[in-house]
Design an enzyme around this catalytic site. Structure first.
Site, short mmCIF file in Angstrom:
data_model
loop_
_atom_site.label_atom_id
_atom_site.label_comp_id
_atom_site.label_asym_id
_atom_site.label_seq_id
_atom_site.Cartn_x
_atom_site.Cartn_y
_atom_site.Cartn_z
N ASN A 46 0.86 -1.18 0.00
CA ASN A 46 0.00 0.00 0.00
C ASN A 46 0.90 1.23 0.00
O ASN A 46 1.53 1.54 1.00
CB ASN A 46 -0.91 0.02 1.23
CG ASN A 46 -1.75 1.27 1.28
OD1 ASN A 46 -2.04 1.88 0.25
ND2 ASN A 46 -2.13 1.68 2.47
N ILE A 47 0.98 1.88 -1.14
CA ILE A 47 1.82 3.07 -1.26
C ILE A 47 0.92 4.28 -1.09
O ILE A 47 0.06 4.53 -1.93
CB ILE A 47 2.52 3.11 -2.63
CG1 ILE A 47 3.33 1.83 -2.84
CG2 ILE A 47 3.44 4.34 -2.73
CD1 ILE A 47 3.60 1.52 -4.27
N CYS A 68 15.60 4.53 1.49
CA CYS A 68 14.76 3.64 2.28
C CYS A 68 15.70 2.54 2.77
O CYS A 68 16.90 2.80 2.89
CB CYS A 68 13.57 3.10 1.46
SG CYS A 68 14.03 2.24 -0.06
#
Length: 193
Positions: free
Chosen positions: A103-104, A128
């Protein structure tokens, strides 16, 4: 949601040169870039999560800002490094899920993109954990602003994600709407093309 950590309120050009724990006399210093390090554009870099072994290399970039796409608290060692180098941290916590549960959050990417395109934050490092998926999505959305064709956006994403490339990430980049950035001044290199 972005968590900005003001680590220093000083002009980085007024800071004394940071102490570098160099090698024994006569040896060359070791500059090791973080995993998946690359230049994205003038003043914009990407990588995996930097650690203390990368600090000497990162100092050579003269960073003003770091954008971290991970939700975990930033390590104290890294915070001390940022403070001693006058680097501002922007943290956009996106969970690192595996497919099919990815889920971005579009609004988070949109807010991070605003930080990336603001030249007052340059030079900036986006990272990240591994410099693949979350970083790849943010850079892919930047590439759409640069008017790259989707096949080139996907090619760059796949170069960093390799065998771990996600169809859901590519779908996100394809559907990402850049229309809200139409009136945004993009004063760095790609806006002149």
């Amino acid at each position: 949601m972005c968590r900005t950590i003001e680590v220093a309120v000083v002009d980085r050009f007024e800071l004394p040169p940071p102490p570098v724990n160099g090698p024994p006399s006569g040896e060359e210093p070791h500059f090791m870039p973080p995993l998946n390090f690359a230049m994205v554009d003038n003043g914009i870099f990407r990588s995996g999560f930097p650690d203390s072994a990368n600090f000497s290399f990162i100092q050579t970039l003269g960073l003003r800002s770091i954008i971290c796409m991970c939700p975990e608290p930033y390590p104290e060692t890294n915070i001390e490094f940022l403070k001693s180098n006058g680097i501002k941290l922007f943290q956009f916590g996106i969970e690192g899920y595996k497919e099919p549960f990815v889920n971005i959050p579009e609004e988070t990417i949109r807010e991070a993109l605003k930080v990336v395109i603001d030249v007052r934050n340059h030079p900036v490092l986006i990272h990240c954990k591994r410099g693949k998926h979350r970083t790849g999505c943010l850079v892919g959305c930047l590439r759409k602003l640069q008017r790259w064709c989707l096949s080139s956006v996907f090619d760059e994403y796949q170069r960093f994600a390799a065998a771990k490339a996600r169809v859901s990430d590519q779908r996100f980049m394809e559907l990402f709407d850049i229309s809200s950035f139409k009136n945004t001044d993009l004063p760095f290199s790609f806006s002149k093309r």
